[in-house]
Write a protein that holds these residues in place. Structure first.
Motif, PDB file in Angstrom:
ATOM      1  N   LEU A   1      46.393  11.429  -7.708  1.00 54.29           N
ATOM      2  CA  LEU A   1      44.999  11.138  -7.427  1.00 54.29           C
ATOM      3  C   LEU A   1      44.246  12.339  -6.871  1.00 54.29           C
ATOM      4  O   LEU A   1      43.102  12.623  -7.272  1.00 54.29           O
ATOM      5  CB  LEU A   1      44.925   9.964  -6.441  1.00 54.29           C
ATOM      6  N   ASP A   2      44.861  13.075  -5.950  1.00 58.07           N
ATOM      7  CA  ASP A   2      44.162  14.196  -5.319  1.00 58.07           C
ATOM      8  C   ASP A   2      43.940  15.355  -6.278  1.00 58.07           C
ATOM      9  O   ASP A   2      43.077  16.210  -6.042  1.00 58.07           O
ATOM     10  CB  ASP A   2      44.949  14.675  -4.094  1.00 58.07           C
ATOM     11  N   GLU A   3      44.696  15.418  -7.390  1.00 60.13           N
ATOM     12  CA  GLU A   3      44.601  16.540  -8.325  1.00 60.13           C
ATOM     13  C   GLU A   3      43.846  16.182  -9.604  1.00 60.13           C
ATOM     14  O   GLU A   3      43.682  17.029 -10.475  1.00 60.13           O
ATOM     15  CB  GLU A   3      46.004  17.040  -8.677  1.00 60.13           C
ATOM     16  N   GLN A   4      43.383  14.958  -9.721  1.00 60.00           N
ATOM     17  CA  GLN A   4      42.708  14.541 -10.948  1.00 60.00           C
ATOM     18  C   GLN A   4      41.312  15.144 -11.065  1.00 60.00           C
ATOM     19  O   GLN A   4      40.618  15.339 -10.058  1.00 60.00           O
ATOM     20  CB  GLN A   4      42.618  13.008 -10.996  1.00 60.00           C
ATOM     21  N   ASP A   5      40.921  15.433 -12.295  1.00 60.73           N
ATOM     22  CA  ASP A   5      39.564  15.902 -12.591  1.00 60.73           C
ATOM     23  C   ASP A   5      38.649  14.675 -12.587  1.00 60.73           C
ATOM     24  O   ASP A   5      38.612  13.900 -13.546  1.00 60.73           O
ATOM     25  CB  ASP A   5      39.547  16.586 -13.959  1.00 60.73           C
TER      26      ASP A   5
END
Length: 430
Positions: A271-275
C-alpha cells in the motif's frame, strides 16, 4: 459419475481445449451450478452433472474446438446429464414431471424478493439449520468453485477438516430437505449475517488468491461485488441494514487499488509503495459516499469499520499523509465489535506507525498466528525495521512457506533478499 467434492480439475489437463475449460470453469462455475440447482432442486445432482460436463469438454474441445458459447455448452450438457441421471434412478413421478420441464431454457419469471440465481444459492446455503462455518464453506465451494484446500486456508483449518464440514453440510441439506427456493421475506434478515460473511470471503479470495496460479481472481472479486450490489437492493425490504453498505464500500475501496497492486515483474506492491494516481477514482468516490452514509446512521458493525479504515487510507494522497491515529482508533472499535487475533494483527501494523516497530512486535508475537501467512510477513517486516536481519530472514522464509500466491511469494522473496541493504520504512500489505 463424479462425487460433488471431486469435480474434475481442468487445470490438470493439457492443450488449448483444457486451458479454455479451466478459464470457463473459473469464470462461470457459480453461475452454471446455481442455474442447475434451480432446475434440479438438488445440490449433489447439479454438481455431479456439471462434473460430467467438464469431463466431456476436456475430451471434445481439444479435438472439436471451443464452442462459441462455452458456458452455455457446459450448462446444456450438464442439464442433459442431470436428466439422464434422474431417468436412470427412476425417481418418483413428480420428479419425472419436473425433468420434462427442464428442457425449457426460458428463464423463470422472477418472484419473491431474490430473483438472482446465484444470490438465491447463497441464501439457500446460509440456512439456519447449518452451522455458520459450514454455510460459508459450502457457499464458497458452490458459488466460487473454490477447491477444498483454498477454502481451508481461508478458515485457517486443515484441508481434511474443511472437507468433512462441506460433506456434512451437503448431507444435512439433503436429509432435512432444505429447499432451493426463492427465500421468503422473513428469511432475508435471519440469514443476512451468513450471506455477508460468504460474500466477504469470496471477495477476499478474488482480491488475493490462495492458489499458486494467479495473484488475484478478478472474476471472483467482480462476482462478489455484483452480488453485494444485488443484496443491497434486496435488503431494502428489511430496513437496509448498514452492514450491507459497509461491505460494498469495503469491496469497492479495496478494488479501487487493484490497478496499482501488482508490479510488472508480477510481485505484490504494498500500500505505501503504490502509485496512487492509478487507483480507480470512481470506485474511491463511491466507496467514500457509502462510508459517509454509514457514519450518518451511527450503527457501526465490522464491515462498516473496515470500510472506514479503507476510507482513511484512500483519502491520503500520499502514504506519508495517512492518519494513523484514526486508523488505530477504528481498529480499537473493530476489536470491540469483532474481537479476533487477525484484527489485532492488522491493528499492530498501524501501531507500528505511531509507536514504533518494537511496540508492534510485542503485540504480534503475543498473537501466535503461526499458521497465518500475514502474521509471519508482519513479524518479518517489524524485525527488519528493528535491524534484526537474521530473525527477519527466518520470518520471511516462514511467510513464504505459508502462501502459494505467486505475487505474494515474489514480494516476500524480494524483501528477504534485500535484508542488510537500504529498504523502505514501511511494509504494510497491499
Amino acid at each position: 459419475m463424479t462425487t460433488p467434492d471431486h469435480v474434475p480439475d481442468p487445470d490438470a489437463a493439457t492443450g488449448l481445449g483444457a486451458d479454455a475449460v479451466a478459464d470457463v470453469v473459473r469464470a462461470e462455475y457459480g453461475r452454471v451450478v446455481a442455474g442447475l440447482i434451480r432446475r434440479f432442486g438438488d445440490i449433489g445432482l447439479a454438481e455431479d452433472a456439471l462434473g460430467e460436463a467438464i469431463v466431456i469438454a476436456l475430451e471434445r474441445w481439444p479435438q472439436d474446438g471451443v464452442p462459441p458459447n462455452p458456458a452455455g455448452w457446459l450448462t446444456t450438457t450438464a442439464a442433459r446429464k442431470g436428466l439422464d441421471h434422474l431417468r436412470r434412478e427412476k425417481v418418483r413421478d413428480e420428479k419425472y414431471a419436473e425433468a420434462a420441464m427442464l428442457t425449457d431454457t426460458t428463464p423463470p419469471e422472477a418472484t419473491g424478493p431474490v430473483a438472482d440465481d446465484r444470490l438465491r444459492l447463497v441464501f439457500t446455503c446460509c440456512h439456519p439449520a447449518l452451522a455458520e462455518p459450514a454455510r460459508v464453506a459450502l457457499t464458497l465451494r458452490l458459488l466460487g468453485g473454490l477447491t477444498v484446500a483454498e477454502i481451508a486456508k481461508a478458515f485457517l483449518v486443515p484441508e481434511t477438516t474443511m472437507a468433512q464440514r462441506i460433506t456434512r453440510a451437503k448431507a444435512k441439506i439433503a436429509k432435512a430437505r432444505i429447499p432451493y427456493r426463492i427465500p421468503e421475506q422473513a428469511d432475508l434478515a435471519e440469514r443476512l449475517d451468513g450471506v455477508l460473511a460468504v460474500l466477504y470471503l469470496v471477495y477476499n479470495e478474488g482480491y488475493l488468491s490462495s492458489g499458486p496460479d494467479d495473484a488475484d481472481r478478478p472474476d471472483l472479486a467482480g462476482e462478489a461485488i455484483r452480488l453485494t450490489r444485488a443484496l443491497r437492493s434486496v435488503a431494502d425490504g428489511i430496513g437496509s441494514p448498514p452492514e450491507v453498505d459497509g461491505l460494498l464500500a469495503l469491496m469497492l475501496l479495496a478494488q479501487a487499488r487493484r490497478p496499482a497492486r501488482i508490479a510488472p515483474d508480477g510481485s505484490l506492491v504494498t500500500l505505501d509503495e503504490q502509485d496512487r494516481s492509478r487507483w480507480d477514482s470512481a470506485l474511491v468516490d463511491e466507496g467514500h459516499a457509502l462510508v459517509r452514509g454509514c457514519l450518518a446512521r451511527n450503527r457501526p458493525g465490522p464491515y462498516q469499520l473496515q470500510a472506514a479504515i479503507q476510507a482513511v487510507h484512500t483519502d491520503a494522497t500520499e502514504a506519508s499523509l495517512t492518519d494513523w491515529s484514526q486508523v488505530v482508533a477504528l481498529y480499537d472499535q473493530l476489536l470491540v465489535v469483532s474481537p479476533s487475533p487477525v484484527v489485532a494483527l492488522n491493528r499492530a501494523v498501524a501501531v507500528a506507525e505511531l509507536d514504533g516497530p518494537q511496540v508492534a512486535l510485542s503485540i504480534v508475537e503475543g498473537l501466535g498466528l503461526t499458521a497465518y501467512g500475514p502474521w509471519h510477513a508482519t513479524r518479518a517486516d517489524l524485525l527488519r525495521r528493528l535491524g534484526r536481519n537474521e530473525d527477519a530472514r527466518r520470518a520471511y522464509t516462514g511467510a513464504i512457506a505459508t502462501t502459494e500466491n505467486p505475487a505474494e511469494r515474489a514480494w516476500l522473496a524480494t524483501r528477504r533478499a534485500t535484508l542488510g541493504r537500504a529498504t523502505s520504512r514501511r511494509g504494510s500489505r497491499a
